[in-house]
Design an enzyme around this catalytic site. Structure first.
Site, PDB file in Angstrom:
ATOM      1  N   GLU A  59      89.972  27.614  91.422  1.00  0.00           N
ATOM      2  CA  GLU A  59      91.015  26.948  90.636  1.00  0.00           C
ATOM      3  C   GLU A  59      90.402  26.438  89.339  1.00  0.00           C
ATOM      4  OE1 GLU A  59      92.945  23.553  92.413  1.00  0.00           O
ATOM      5  OE2 GLU A  59      94.381  23.422  90.781  1.00  0.00           O
ATOM      6  N   MET A  84      88.136  20.901  96.887  1.00  0.00           N
ATOM      7  CA  MET A  84      89.102  21.966  96.584  1.00  0.00           C
ATOM      8  C   MET A  84      89.783  22.454  97.857  1.00  0.00           C
ATOM      9  SD  MET A  84      90.510  23.914  94.389  1.00  0.00           S
ATOM     10  CE  MET A  84      91.754  25.109  94.892  1.00  0.00           C
ATOM     11  N   GLU A  85      91.092  22.641  97.745  1.00  0.00           N
ATOM     12  CA  GLU A  85      91.952  22.881  98.909  1.00  0.00           C
ATOM     13  C   GLU A  85      92.108  24.341  99.324  1.00  0.00           C
ATOM     14  OE1 GLU A  85      93.026  21.905  95.813  1.00  0.00           O
ATOM     15  OE2 GLU A  85      94.987  22.770  95.329  1.00  0.00           O
ATOM     16  N   ASN A  86      91.158  25.223  99.052  1.00  0.00           N
ATOM     17  CA  ASN A  86      91.276  26.628  99.442  1.00  0.00           C
ATOM     18  C   ASN A  86      91.862  26.759 100.845  1.00  0.00           C
ATOM     19  OD1 ASN A  86      89.463  27.111  97.118  1.00  0.00           O
ATOM     20  ND2 ASN A  86      87.949  26.203  98.487  1.00  0.00           N
ATOM     21  N   HIS A 136      93.690  14.229 100.964  1.00  0.00           N
ATOM     22  CA  HIS A 136      94.312  14.881  99.807  1.00  0.00           C
ATOM     23  C   HIS A 136      94.223  16.410  99.930  1.00  0.00           C
ATOM     24  CE1 HIS A 136      95.265  15.244  95.418  1.00  0.00           C
ATOM     25  NE2 HIS A 136      94.530  16.338  95.546  1.00  0.00           N
ATOM     26  N   GLU A 137      93.031  16.905 100.164  1.00  0.00           N
ATOM     27  CA  GLU A 137      92.867  18.367 100.229  1.00  0.00           C
ATOM     28  C   GLU A 137      93.629  18.932 101.423  1.00  0.00           C
ATOM     29  OE1 GLU A 137      91.890  19.304  97.533  1.00  0.00           O
ATOM     30  OE2 GLU A 137      90.715  17.594  96.852  1.00  0.00           O
ATOM     31  N   HIS A 166      97.330  19.303 100.686  1.00  0.00           N
ATOM     32  CA  HIS A 166      97.669  20.447  99.840  1.00  0.00           C
ATOM     33  C   HIS A 166      98.079  21.665 100.675  1.00  0.00           C
ATOM     34  CE1 HIS A 166      97.061  19.388  95.694  1.00  0.00           C
ATOM     35  NE2 HIS A 166      95.777  19.133  95.787  1.00  0.00           N
ATOM     36  N   GLU A 214      99.637  18.372  92.270  1.00  0.00           N
ATOM     37  CA  GLU A 214      98.655  17.282  92.215  1.00  0.00           C
ATOM     38  C   GLU A 214      99.309  15.890  92.229  1.00  0.00           C
ATOM     39  OE1 GLU A 214      95.788  17.715  93.023  1.00  0.00           O
ATOM     40  OE2 GLU A 214      95.354  19.831  92.578  1.00  0.00           O
TER      41      GLU A 214
HETATM   42  N1  BES Z   1      92.809  21.123  93.282  1.00  0.00           N
HETATM   43  C1  BES Z   1      91.936  20.049  93.017  1.00  0.00           C
HETATM   44  C2  BES Z   1      90.544  20.480  92.689  1.00  0.00           C
HETATM   45  C3  BES Z   1      90.368  21.064  91.322  1.00  0.00           C
HETATM   46  C4  BES Z   1      90.524  20.285  90.231  1.00  0.00           C
HETATM   47  C5  BES Z   1      90.034  22.358  91.115  1.00  0.00           C
HETATM   48  C6  BES Z   1      90.320  20.815  88.965  1.00  0.00           C
HETATM   49  C7  BES Z   1      89.855  22.866  89.874  1.00  0.00           C
HETATM   50  C8  BES Z   1      89.975  22.101  88.776  1.00  0.00           C
HETATM   51  C9  BES Z   1      91.841  19.092  94.200  1.00  0.00           C
HETATM   52  O1  BES Z   1      92.927  19.110  95.051  1.00  0.00           O
HETATM   53  C10 BES Z   1      91.760  17.722  93.636  1.00  0.00           C
HETATM   54  O2  BES Z   1      92.719  17.283  93.074  1.00  0.00           O
HETATM   55  N2  BES Z   1      90.631  17.070  93.775  1.00  0.00           N
HETATM   56  C11 BES Z   1      90.381  15.785  93.188  1.00  0.00           C
HETATM   57  C12 BES Z   1      90.294  14.709  94.225  1.00  0.00           C
HETATM   58  C13 BES Z   1      91.619  14.183  94.649  1.00  0.00           C
HETATM   59  C14 BES Z   1      91.475  13.186  95.760  1.00  0.00           C
HETATM   60  C15 BES Z   1      92.407  13.565  93.528  1.00  0.00           C
HETATM   61  C16 BES Z   1      89.053  15.905  92.477  1.00  0.00           C
HETATM   62  O3  BES Z   1      88.361  16.881  92.704  1.00  0.00           O
HETATM   63  O4  BES Z   1      88.750  15.024  91.684  1.00  0.00           O
HETATM   64 ZN    ZN Z   2      94.565  18.028  94.419  1.00  0.00          ZN
END
Ligand code: BES
Ligand code: ZN
Length: 879
Positions: free
Chosen positions: A126, A268-270, A302-303, A306, A325
């Site tokens: 992502e 990351m939520e793969n 959180h993950e 998703h 998000e």
């Molecule tokens: N999908 C995101 C991870 C991500 C973010 C991938 C940006 C690529 C680019 C994941 O679900 C996420 O939001 N992670 C957050 C933590 C969350 C608890 C808010 C993070 O990685 O900061």
């Molecule tokens: Zn997220």
């Protein structure tokens, strides 16, 4: 405009068109070697709609080996290859496309696509990393069924993982082995993942509401096997919670989490294979603090969440990012509130929103929750998309009520399961299940900036009149917002006053100027104090002319804990801001005594320490220097902010010294460490109290901190002692710091705390120390966690030294950003936002910050990520 800015084209929401081709299935085979991994991709593609356009695949940083369409190899004149695309002009409406290519994971320092961490292979796709793995239509509205075959040397990479369920595993003849995974759920390429490495597995099980058993696995390096219990417990709590609160069950036979040390983000939520920054998995009492435990609980949740809000129902395009998000942050916030203290969680979330999102919304990177254009999508994983996005979902919940909101989410998940949809689709579901017209509500997604609410009230013979006027951001063109507004009224005794017979109201604000008239029984209206935007029902800046007395009353008597906290914080902020202004005028730190009402309110809060230690700890924490700085529109008085904040802390400590000492002692830990609400609250309270005491620079108190450090059997108490000592000028700090290093130098996650604390300490030697620490054996500029701990903490949490008048702080940080950009543009771009505020500083500092920005920005080799951020900070318009 720089070369990089010219290179990156602007992508606009209004230009969205559906994909020209769909990929129904993809069968990937990886032959994994560190510097030359071979990828073979077999795709079933299908023309989407009636057109004769070419098949265009995305692909970057890789070597194309060959292409076949329906079994026939293409010759070089049958396709066009550029640095970022592979175009095949002539394909049938349905075709079988096979592509082979080679990639180099070992030299991938950007940590996007397939890379190595501690010798293991892992991926981050992502938002647009998949195109660094193979040629594909790398956009979220192309959903495919994946089959993945992994081949690697068996002794180096015994564990082979991908999305979905495992279907085959066997030994090959040449010392290699293979594993095959099939993911039955169609998914966009950004949710693809693979992991190959030497990892230990921690196993557990979860039985879903409908009785299906899911195998849970957490994979870590062997020496971390004893640090996974908390993440596993958090996962099971999250799985149960999503069943109970949203009716959402897990949908595969296995759910795996892998922890890696080198990771750009948190996690990351793969699909079925979440990949985590190890800091959000690993914890045991002697290495992780209460804050770390809470962080792990919320990120794991959180993950996991998703899986429905993001994976089963995904985004049509990246302008819809907040669809997954914002919603998922709202879900994880509510989960954490249910696991611990709801009020304290709300305080922490609003604090973050005000400190980070409000600042973003007031600066050069301001954008709506649904951005309308971007150059580099990586730059839009922002506090606005995440935290303001979560507030917008929270407002919908508050407007609809919990039950109707749940009907709305049920409808959303059922109707759009397996599809890539838009924010509009989500809002329509909410409108459909309620009788609300949410047309106006859309403005929250479309307009950048924080609305202000000017509130006035009036008592007129048995009637109470509340008036609200909206001051909207410029781009709203005077158009008012629709928002829920929690409201109550208190009398001079702190008793709730009934309005139309009710103590609490949620008003719907929707006009530029609006008023409400309530009947009240109260005769004497000497002191009626309104409690506004209770629980922070809307992400707005509320302005009301409170007297000091009224704030004192609310901080003591409001029945909404969030607003109690807010009232006390407003009182402190008012005191500090006025002191800072005086100090600026007379060019010296003030000498005025502690205001009596403030001192009294502080003392009153301390009396409640026994009842709710965590809440009291939150209340007595002074606003950060950065937040105070945001209260000044120009000529930010960096030094006065710092010195006046220190002075107030000392005054409060001196006034309440004995009480603070008593509180410190009476909340001493009993028994072994447990991450549990009350115990964590007590530790947090002791941390605040000890910091107040140590700020007095008396040997008795620094000795107390030293003893806490020596006796501590857990990281929270040990590190809290270090924090308290760091605000003193005691030499004890250095001794303890050295002892800490000696004990933990082989533990990178613990050393991050050690780096961060030293970067944050505001003494004159800060910059020199941070420079020296870059050479510390544990430090590596290639690791994002180390970079955030050392360079990030200096730039973000040490304003006094970062903004040193000489410009030395700016120059050093700018040079580090340039150094980082060559390796990891995403991390460099994120760091560069520390220069966003340059216009709010005095001419001299502003010029120095601006020069730093130019130095970063004007290099021909500047990455697109970094050029977009610095270009905007410099005020470049992109049209
Ligand atoms: N999908 C995101 C991870 C991500 C973010 C991938 C940006 C690529 C680019 C994941 O679900 C996420 O939001 N992670 C957050 C933590 C969350 C608890 C808010 C993070 O990685 O900061
Ligand atoms: Zn997220």
């Amino acid at each position: 405009m720089s070369t990089a800015e010219q290179r990156a084209v602007e992508i606009r929401l209004e230009d969205y068109t559906p994909p020209d081709f769909l990929i129904d299935t993809v069968d990937l085979t990886f032959d994994l070697e560190p510097s030359q991994t071979h990828v073979r991709s077999q795709m079933k593609i299908r023309r989407n709609g009636d057109h004769d356009r070419a098949l265009v695949l995305n692909g970057e940083h890789m070597t194309l080996l060959n292409i076949q369409v329906d079994g026939r190899a293409l010759t070089e004149n049958q396709y066009v290859l550029t640095e970022t695309t592979l175009t095949i002009p002539d394909v049938p409406d349905e075709a079988h496309v096979v592509i082979e290519n080679r990639i180099d994971p070992a030299s991938n320092t950007a940590l996007e696509g397939l890379y190595q961490s501690a010798g293991n292979f892992c991926t981050q796709c992502e938002p647009e990393g998949f195109r660094r793995i193979t040629y594909f239509i790398d956009r979220p509205d192309v959903l495919s069924r994946y089959t993945v075959t992994l081949i690697a040397e068996a002794d180096l990479y015994p564990v082979l993982l991908s999305n979905g369920n495992p279907v085959a595993a066997e030994k090959c003849t040449d010392g290699k082995h293979m594993a095959r995974w099939v993911d039955p759920h169609p998914k966009p390429s950004y949710l693809f993942a693979l992991v190959a490495g030497n990892l230990t597995r921690i196993t557990d099980e979860f039985v879903t509401l409908s009785g299906k058993t899911v195998e849970l696995g957490i994979y870590v390096e062997a020496h971390n096997a004893d640090r996974c219990d908390h993440a596993m417990a958090s996962l099971k709590h999250a799985m149960r919670w999503d069943e109970q609160v949203y009716g959402r069950e897990y949908d595969l036979d296995v759910f795996n989490i892998v922890a890696v040390d080198d990771f750009n983000m948190g996690a990351m939520e793969n699909k079925g294979l979440n990949i985590f920054n190890s800091r959000y998995v690993l914890a045991k009492p002697d290495t992780a603090t209460d804050g770390d435990y809470a962080g792990i609980e919320s990120v794991v949740a959180h993950e996991y969440f998703h899986n429905w809000s993001g994976n089963r129902v995904t985004c049509r395009d990246w302008f819809q990012l907040s669809l997954k998000e914002g919603f998922t942050v709202f879900r994880d916030q509510e989960f954490s509130a249910d696991m611990g203290s709801r009020a304290v969680k709300r305080i922490a979330d609003v604090n973050l929103l005000r400190q980070v999102q409000f600042a973003e919304d007031a600066g050069p990177q301001a954008h709506p929750v649904q951005p309308k254009a971007y150059r580099e999508i990586n730059n839009f994983y922002t506090s606005t998309v995440y935290n303001k996005g979560a507030e917008v979902v929270r407002m919908l919940r508050n407007l609809l009520g919990a039950e109707t909101f749940r009907q709305g989410t049920d409808l959303y998940f059922d109707r759009f399961d397996g599809q890539a949809v838009t924010i509009e689709d989500f809002v329509s579901c909410m409108a459909e299940v309620s009788d609300l017209d949410l047309t106006e509500f859309r403005q929250w997604y479309d307009v950048a900036g924080t609305p202000k609410l000017l509130v006035r009230d009036e008592y007129l013979e048995g009637q109470y009149i509340l008036s609200i006027e909206q001051v909207v951001p410029e781009s709203a063109n005077g158009h008012p917002y629709m928002l829920p507004f929690g409201f109550a009224l208190f009398d001079e005794a702190g008793e709730p006053v009934l309005l139309d017979g009710k103590a609490e109201h949620i008003l719907i604000v929707e006009q530029s100027s609006q008023s409400w008239t309530f009947s009240i029984e109260k005769k004497d209206a000497d002191l009626l104090v309104p409690s506004l935007n209770r629980g922070f029902t809307a992400p707005v800046d509320v302005q009301y002319d409170y007297s000091d007395e009224a704030l004192g009353l609310l901080s003591r008597a409001d029945t909404d804990a969030f607003n109690r906290w807010d009232a006390f914080q407003r009182r402190i902020q008012r005191c500090l801001v006025s002191r800072i202004k005086v100090a600026m005028d007379v060019d010296s730190v003030g000498e005025d005594a502690l205001p009596e009402d403030l001192s009294k309110a502080f003392g009153q809060l301390l009396l409640e320490a026994e009842q709710d230690p965590m809440f009291v700890a939150e209340c007595i924490a002074l606003p950060s220097e950065n937040y105070l700085a945001d209260q000044f529109e120009h000529d930010t008085p960096v030094e006065w902010i710092h010195h006046e904040r220190v002075r107030l802390r000392q005054q409060l400590a001196a006034e309440w010294e004995l009480t603070l000492q008593l509180i410190y002692q009476s909340h001493a830990q009993e028994g072994a460490y447990r991450f549990e609400s009350r115990a964590a609250g007590q530790r947090q309270l002791r941390r605040q109290v000890l910091s107040y005491l140590c700020g007095l620079n008396r040997p008795a108190w620094t000795q107390l901190a030293k003893e806490q450090f020596d006796r501590a059997d857990n990281m929270t108490e040990s590190f809290n002692a270090l924090i308290a000592l760091s605000v003193s000028d005691s030499a004890e700090f250095d001794h303890v710091l050295t002892a800490f290093e000696a004990r933990w130098r082989h533990d990178p996650l613990v050393m991050d705390k050690w780096f961060a604390l030293q970067a944050q300490r505001s003494d004159a030697g800060a910059l020199a120390r941070v420079q020296d620490l870059m050479a510390h054996p544990t430090f590596s500029i290639k690791n994002p966690n180390r970079v955030r701990a050392l360079i990030g903490s200096f730039a973000r949490t040490n304003p006094l030294r970062f903004h040193d008048r000489s410009g030395s702080g700016y120059q050093w940080v700018a040079d580090r950003i340039i150094e980082l950009d060559a390796m990891n543009p995403q991390i460099a771009a994120r760091m560069a936002s520390v220069f966003n505020t340059w216009k709010r500083f005095d001419g001299n500092r502003a010029a120095l910050m601006c020069a730093a920005l130019r130095k970063i920005h004007d290099r021909p080799e500047c990455s697109a990520d970094l050029a977009e951020i610095t270009g905007k900070a410099l005020g470049h318009s992109f049209d």
